[in-house]
Design a protein around this motif. Structure first.
Motif, PDB file in Angstrom:
ATOM      1  N   ALA A 101       0.865  -1.186   0.000  1.00 28.44           N
ATOM      2  CA  ALA A 101       0.000   0.000   0.000  1.00 28.44           C
ATOM      3  C   ALA A 101       0.898   1.231   0.000  1.00 28.44           C
ATOM      4  O   ALA A 101       2.021   1.190   0.503  1.00 28.44           O
ATOM      5  N   VAL A 102       0.386   2.316  -0.557  1.00 30.29           N
ATOM      6  CA  VAL A 102       1.136   3.566  -0.605  1.00 30.29           C
ATOM      7  C   VAL A 102       0.301   4.665   0.041  1.00 30.29           C
ATOM      8  O   VAL A 102      -0.873   4.853  -0.305  1.00 30.29           O
ATOM      9  N   LEU A 103       0.919   5.389   0.979  1.00 31.28           N
ATOM     10  CA  LEU A 103       0.275   6.523   1.638  1.00 31.28           C
ATOM     11  C   LEU A 103       0.889   7.812   1.106  1.00 31.28           C
ATOM     12  O   LEU A 103       2.108   7.904   0.965  1.00 31.28           O
ATOM     13  N   PHE A 104       0.054   8.788   0.813  1.00 31.41           N
ATOM     14  CA  PHE A 104       0.523  10.064   0.285  1.00 31.41           C
ATOM     15  C   PHE A 104       0.164  11.207   1.226  1.00 31.41           C
ATOM     16  O   PHE A 104      -0.969  11.290   1.720  1.00 31.41           O
ATOM     17  N   ASP A 105       1.118  12.108   1.424  1.00 27.83           N
ATOM     18  CA  ASP A 105       0.837  13.416   1.996  1.00 27.83           C
ATOM     19  C   ASP A 105       0.126  14.229   0.916  1.00 27.83           C
ATOM     20  O   ASP A 105       0.108  13.841  -0.254  1.00 27.83           O
ATOM     21  N   LEU A 106      -0.440  15.385   1.283  1.00 34.48           N
ATOM     22  CA  LEU A 106      -1.161  16.203   0.305  1.00 34.48           C
ATOM     23  C   LEU A 106      -0.407  17.483  -0.044  1.00 34.48           C
ATOM     24  O   LEU A 106       0.083  17.648  -1.161  1.00 34.48           O
ATOM     25  N   ASP A 107      -0.286  18.404   0.927  1.00 33.14           N
ATOM     26  CA  ASP A 107       0.351  19.694   0.671  1.00 33.14           C
ATOM     27  C   ASP A 107       1.850  19.523   0.463  1.00 33.14           C
ATOM     28  O   ASP A 107       2.545  18.988   1.321  1.00 33.14           O
ATOM     29  N   GLY A 108       2.337  19.979  -0.691  1.00 31.98           N
ATOM     30  CA  GLY A 108       3.758  19.863  -0.986  1.00 31.98           C
ATOM     31  C   GLY A 108       4.145  18.553  -1.622  1.00 31.98           C
ATOM     32  O   GLY A 108       5.287  18.389  -2.061  1.00 31.98           O
ATOM     33  N   THR A 109       3.197  17.618  -1.684  1.00 32.08           N
ATOM     34  CA  THR A 109       3.461  16.319  -2.293  1.00 32.08           C
ATOM     35  C   THR A 109       2.578  16.103  -3.514  1.00 32.08           C
ATOM     36  O   THR A 109       3.061  15.777  -4.598  1.00 32.08           O
ATOM     37  N   ILE A 110       1.277  16.326  -3.334  1.00 27.75           N
ATOM     38  CA  ILE A 110       0.328  16.204  -4.438  1.00 27.75           C
ATOM     39  C   ILE A 110      -0.032  17.570  -5.001  1.00 27.75           C
ATOM     40  O   ILE A 110      -0.053  17.761  -6.217  1.00 27.75           O
ATOM     41  N   VAL A 116      -2.558  -1.194  -6.811  1.00 30.05           N
ATOM     42  CA  VAL A 116      -1.909  -0.885  -5.533  1.00 30.05           C
ATOM     43  C   VAL A 116      -2.822   0.030  -4.717  1.00 30.05           C
ATOM     44  O   VAL A 116      -3.169   1.128  -5.178  1.00 30.05           O
ATOM     45  N   PRO A 117      -3.237  -0.378  -3.525  1.00 32.23           N
ATOM     46  CA  PRO A 117      -4.083   0.478  -2.697  1.00 32.23           C
ATOM     47  C   PRO A 117      -3.344   1.764  -2.312  1.00 32.23           C
ATOM     48  O   PRO A 117      -2.172   1.731  -1.936  1.00 32.23           O
ATOM     49  N   VAL A 118      -4.025   2.889  -2.414  1.00 29.02           N
ATOM     50  CA  VAL A 118      -3.443   4.192  -2.115  1.00 29.02           C
ATOM     51  C   VAL A 118      -4.321   4.897  -1.090  1.00 29.02           C
ATOM     52  O   VAL A 118      -5.556   4.911  -1.220  1.00 29.02           O
ATOM     53  N   ALA A 119      -3.694   5.482  -0.083  1.00 25.87           N
ATOM     54  CA  ALA A 119      -4.432   6.239   0.931  1.00 25.87           C
ATOM     55  C   ALA A 119      -3.814   7.617   1.087  1.00 25.87           C
ATOM     56  O   ALA A 119      -2.600   7.782   0.951  1.00 25.87           O
ATOM     57  N   LEU A 120      -4.651   8.597   1.347  1.00 22.72           N
ATOM     58  CA  LEU A 120      -4.165   9.912   1.705  1.00 22.72           C
ATOM     59  C   LEU A 120      -3.959   9.953   3.213  1.00 22.72           C
ATOM     60  O   LEU A 120      -4.791   9.433   3.972  1.00 22.72           O
ATOM     61  N   VAL A 133      -1.470   8.731  10.050  1.00 21.08           N
ATOM     62  CA  VAL A 133      -0.955   7.527   9.386  1.00 21.08           C
ATOM     63  C   VAL A 133      -1.545   6.279  10.034  1.00 21.08           C
ATOM     64  O   VAL A 133      -1.971   5.337   9.342  1.00 21.08           O
ATOM     65  N   ARG A 134      -1.590   6.265  11.362  1.00 18.77           N
ATOM     66  CA  ARG A 134      -2.163   5.116  12.086  1.00 18.77           C
ATOM     67  C   ARG A 134      -3.623   4.900  11.680  1.00 18.77           C
ATOM     68  O   ARG A 134      -4.063   3.768  11.451  1.00 18.77           O
ATOM     69  N   GLY A 171       6.026  11.731   1.057  1.00 18.88           N
ATOM     70  CA  GLY A 171       5.804  13.061   1.619  1.00 18.88           C
ATOM     71  C   GLY A 171       6.906  14.015   1.223  1.00 18.88           C
ATOM     72  O   GLY A 171       7.754  13.686   0.388  1.00 18.88           O
ATOM     73  N   ASP A 172       6.892  15.197   1.843  1.00 18.14           N
ATOM     74  CA  ASP A 172       7.897  16.208   1.490  1.00 18.14           C
ATOM     75  C   ASP A 172       8.584  16.832   2.692  1.00 18.14           C
ATOM     76  O   ASP A 172       9.488  17.642   2.517  1.00 18.14           O
ATOM     77  N   ARG A 173       8.168  16.476   3.903  1.00 16.81           N
ATOM     78  CA  ARG A 173       8.740  17.069   5.100  1.00 16.81           C
ATOM     79  C   ARG A 173       9.245  15.991   6.051  1.00 16.81           C
ATOM     80  O   ARG A 173       8.769  14.856   6.047  1.00 16.81           O
ATOM     81  N   GLY A 174      10.220  16.370   6.880  1.00 15.66           N
ATOM     82  CA  GLY A 174      10.680  15.457   7.906  1.00 15.66           C
ATOM     83  C   GLY A 174       9.560  15.042   8.831  1.00 15.66           C
ATOM     84  O   GLY A 174       9.577  13.951   9.417  1.00 15.66           O
ATOM     85  N   TYR A 175       8.558  15.907   8.946  1.00 11.38           N
ATOM     86  CA  TYR A 175       7.381  15.613   9.747  1.00 11.38           C
ATOM     87  C   TYR A 175       6.663  14.367   9.214  1.00 11.38           C
ATOM     88  O   TYR A 175       6.153  13.551   9.989  1.00 11.38           O
ATOM     89  N   ASP A 176       6.642  14.196   7.890  1.00 10.03           N
ATOM     90  CA  ASP A 176       6.043  13.002   7.295  1.00 10.03           C
ATOM     91  C   ASP A 176       6.850  11.759   7.666  1.00 10.03           C
ATOM     92  O   ASP A 176       6.288  10.715   7.996  1.00 10.03           O
ATOM     93  N   THR A 177       8.170  11.889   7.586  1.00  9.65           N
ATOM     94  CA  THR A 177       9.044  10.757   7.906  1.00  9.65           C
ATOM     95  C   THR A 177       8.877  10.316   9.356  1.00  9.65           C
ATOM     96  O   THR A 177       8.780   9.115   9.655  1.00  9.65           O
ATOM     97  N   LEU A 178       8.838  11.275  10.272  1.00 12.33           N
ATOM     98  CA  LEU A 178       8.699  10.947  11.687  1.00 12.33           C
ATOM     99  C   LEU A 178       7.347  10.314  11.984  1.00 12.33           C
ATOM    100  O   LEU A 178       7.242   9.335  12.727  1.00 12.33           O
ATOM    101  N   GLY A 179       6.284  10.889  11.403  1.00 12.35           N
ATOM    102  CA  GLY A 179       4.953  10.352  11.653  1.00 12.35           C
ATOM    103  C   GLY A 179       4.778   8.957  11.100  1.00 12.35           C
ATOM    104  O   GLY A 179       4.191   8.085  11.749  1.00 12.35           O
ATOM    105  N   ALA A 180       5.289   8.734   9.895  1.00 12.36           N
ATOM    106  CA  ALA A 180       5.207   7.398   9.308  1.00 12.36           C
ATOM    107  C   ALA A 180       6.090   6.422  10.080  1.00 12.36           C
ATOM    108  O   ALA A 180       5.694   5.285  10.357  1.00 12.36           O
TER     109      ALA A 180
END
Length: 228
Positions: free
Chosen positions: A18-27, A114-118, A159-160, A180-189
């Motif tokens: 599965a693939v999770l996407f951030d929105l702002d700055g990514t999409i 491939v399942p995709v989630a925002l 993410v959870r 994602g596009d920020r370290g915040y995405d990396t930490l949260g994931a």
């Protein structure tokens, strides 16, 4: 991102469940609309408008937290500011364009099954509007964002929740990846055991890439890492 970062590579045989996407700055390229609404908010509150650099730092993390930590507001002030911001941003949220090539990546993932989630810290109701307006909603199995009351707001919690919703749909979430596009995405994931691919066209800095599994500078690279 503000300056080039070294691009890491992944094993070509890796398959994501599965693939999770951030929105702002990514999409979507939403920074200018978000910062314009932030500037309006500060003016309406009778405060000095911070520099563009400071305003851009608000893009990504939960805004209520940033208003407390960055602007120094107490809880009541932060909620007042958030409501002023939301009222203004609601009139501009659909103006943000999709980054070139991203729709094609989403389409390819969907076609490949491939399942995709925002998974975004933007309020879920606004996120749905953005995806609907851009014609991207059909590519998503789940759309998960912050709750309007901000009880669900951190990237880790979002993410959870996205993983939980996917699991309830019977989706295999044994090997997911975050984009994602920020370290915040990396930490949260990472708090959920999910690796992250960071995109250079977003709003992060090179320093934020240290914990990412990979960094890509084009949608072609992203597509190759996600689909092989």
């Amino acid at each position: 991102m503000t300056s080039p970062m070294p691009t890491q590579t992944l094993a070509p045989q890796r398959t994501w469940s599965a693939v999770l996407f951030d929105l702002d700055g990514t999409i979507v390229d939403s920074a200018s609309d978000i910062t314009a609404s932030l500037a309006h908010m500060f003016k309406e509150l009778g405060l000095d408008v911070p520099s563009d650099e400071v305003l851009r730092s608000y893009v990504g993390p939960p805004l209520l937290d940033s208003l407390r930590l960055t602007a120094g507001f107490d809880d009541a002030e932060a909620w007042e500011a958030l409501n002023v911001y939301r009222d203004h941003y609601a009139d501009h949220v659909l103006r943000s364009p999709v980054f070139p090539g991203v729709a094609g990546v989403l389409e390819r993932l969907h076609a490949a099954g491939v399942p995709v989630a925002l998974a975004t810290s933007k309020p879920e109701s606004m996120a749905r509007e953005v995806l609907d307006h851009a014609g991207l909603t059909p590519y998503f199995t789940e759309i998960t964002g912050a709750s309007d009351d901000e009880e669900l707001s951190t990237k880790a919690d979002v993410v959870r929740e996205a993983l939980r919703r996917l699991r309830e749909r019977g989706v295999d979430v044994s090997n997911p990846v975050m984009v994602g596009d920020r370290g915040y995405d990396t930490l949260g994931a990472g708090a959920n055991g999910v690796p992250t691919i960071l995109v250079e066209w977003g709003y992060g800095s090179p320093a934020e890439a240290s914990d990412a599994m990979a960094v890509v500078h084009s949608t072609d690279q992203l597509r190759n890492l996600l689909l092989g």
